[in-house]
Scaffold this motif. Sequence first.
Motif, PDB file in Angstrom:
ATOM      1  N   LYS A 140       0.837  -1.207   0.000  1.00 17.92           N
ATOM      2  CA  LYS A 140       0.000   0.000   0.000  1.00 17.92           C
ATOM      3  C   LYS A 140       0.872   1.257   0.000  1.00 17.92           C
ATOM      4  CE  LYS A 140      -3.650   2.264   2.688  1.00 17.92           C
ATOM      5  NZ  LYS A 140      -4.420   2.246   3.962  1.00 17.92           N
ATOM      6  N   LEU A 141       1.931   1.233   0.806  1.00 15.79           N
ATOM      7  CA  LEU A 141       2.826   2.395   0.867  1.00 15.79           C
ATOM      8  C   LEU A 141       3.531   2.645  -0.465  1.00 15.79           C
ATOM      9  CD1 LEU A 141       4.454   1.959   4.396  1.00 15.79           C
ATOM     10  CD2 LEU A 141       2.879   3.756   3.684  1.00 15.79           C
ATOM     11  N   VAL A 142       3.915   1.558  -1.142  1.00 16.98           N
ATOM     12  CA  VAL A 142       4.560   1.719  -2.448  1.00 16.98           C
ATOM     13  C   VAL A 142       3.658   2.519  -3.387  1.00 16.98           C
ATOM     14  CG1 VAL A 142       5.319   0.485  -4.520  1.00 16.98           C
ATOM     15  CG2 VAL A 142       6.005  -0.335  -2.274  1.00 16.98           C
ATOM     16  N   LYS A 143       2.374   2.290  -3.305  1.00 12.89           N
ATOM     17  CA  LYS A 143       1.427   3.000  -4.167  1.00 12.89           C
ATOM     18  C   LYS A 143       1.199   4.440  -3.712  1.00 12.89           C
ATOM     19  CE  LYS A 143      -1.102  -1.153  -5.592  1.00 12.89           C
ATOM     20  NZ  LYS A 143      -2.415  -1.858  -5.614  1.00 12.89           N
ATOM     21  N   GLU A 144       1.297   4.672  -2.398  1.00 14.04           N
ATOM     22  CA  GLU A 144       0.916   5.977  -1.860  1.00 14.04           C
ATOM     23  C   GLU A 144       2.074   6.961  -1.752  1.00 14.04           C
ATOM     24  OE1 GLU A 144      -0.885   5.099   1.867  1.00 14.04           O
ATOM     25  OE2 GLU A 144      -2.792   4.444   0.985  1.00 14.04           O
ATOM     26  N   LEU A 145       3.290   6.466  -1.527  1.00 16.68           N
ATOM     27  CA  LEU A 145       4.419   7.367  -1.291  1.00 16.68           C
ATOM     28  C   LEU A 145       5.119   7.752  -2.594  1.00 16.68           C
ATOM     29  CD1 LEU A 145       5.893   5.764   1.953  1.00 16.68           C
ATOM     30  CD2 LEU A 145       4.383   7.744   1.751  1.00 16.68           C
ATOM     31  N   ASP A 146       6.034   8.726  -2.484  1.00 14.82           N
ATOM     32  CA  ASP A 146       6.679   9.288  -3.676  1.00 14.82           C
ATOM     33  C   ASP A 146       7.883   8.474  -4.136  1.00 14.82           C
ATOM     34  OD1 ASP A 146       5.118  11.875  -3.954  1.00 14.82           O
ATOM     35  OD2 ASP A 146       5.803  12.028  -1.871  1.00 14.82           O
TER      36      ASP A 146
END
Length: 315
Positions: free
Chosen positions: A190-196
């Motif tokens: 999920k973080l891979v998709k949300e972070l820069d």
Amino acid sequence: MDMIAPVDDFFLSEMAIQKGIMQLIEAERADFLHGALPDYQVIPGGSVANSVAGVGNLGLKTAFIGKVNDDEIGRAYVDQTRAGGTVCPNDPVKGGDLPSSRSMILVTPDGERSMNTYLGISSEVGPQDVPEDVCSEARILFLEGYLYDKDKGKQAFETAAKLTRSAGGQAGIALSDPFCVDRHRDDFRKLVKELDYVIGNEHEWKSLYQTDDLSLALETAAGDSGLIVCTRSGHDVVLVRGSEQASAPVKEITPVDATGAGDQFAAGFLYGLATGADLATSGRMGCVAAAEVISHYGARPEADLKELFRKEGLI
């Protein structure tokens, strides 16, 4: 606080330590290992804190958000961090229930490091420890995957990322360790998709997408994230941003102590990101910084990294 000791493989076997990884340990085990250590050096550590120190070495303004107790280790950690030029907004916690964290880092003659980390009070970092003014001022926020083990840590990450990104900054994370990825695979995806941006090594990327095919893992990650970076232990670093792909060559050297290699790679890469360098140059900066730190004991640079970058024609 890092406690770095040179040992042989027999010592690892005697202490039942798995070579080459980071293991979380409890207080009793930490006390036992601490008492068993031969001669050791005491140096402020922590994965992202090491990266921040490297970026500070390069002349950029830095801050570190963490948590220590008001004990001997905690006071020394904050004092030395501030003396190094990094803003440390959180004072040691008076009357904290848990002691300050420490990591017993055992370095074998081949330069491999085996980390045994007692998180202590640092595992209690929560949203209340995230200063709004620091995050709002930050142009780049770098998060440490290790601290995703506690719900408070997750909340602290979300708070810091929201503050930084809402003020126009970028937020990213280091995957930190394959075992860390195993524990938090769904959250990290999920973080891979949300972070820069996301930084990881080949083992971490394979673990994240549960495949032995690195190309497939990176292709999937590139479709999910704005910017991904993959280090490959002695092989070219791969960097992908949308349709743009670059590689950075690695010059192999025999490590004195591999502690901090990934941390200082991140420092060099983040310096490139902060100063507008292209992907290949940013990756190469990371490689030069990593090569410097594995040439000596400790996870923080001893040389002037900017001067090393000049010699390599990177700035």
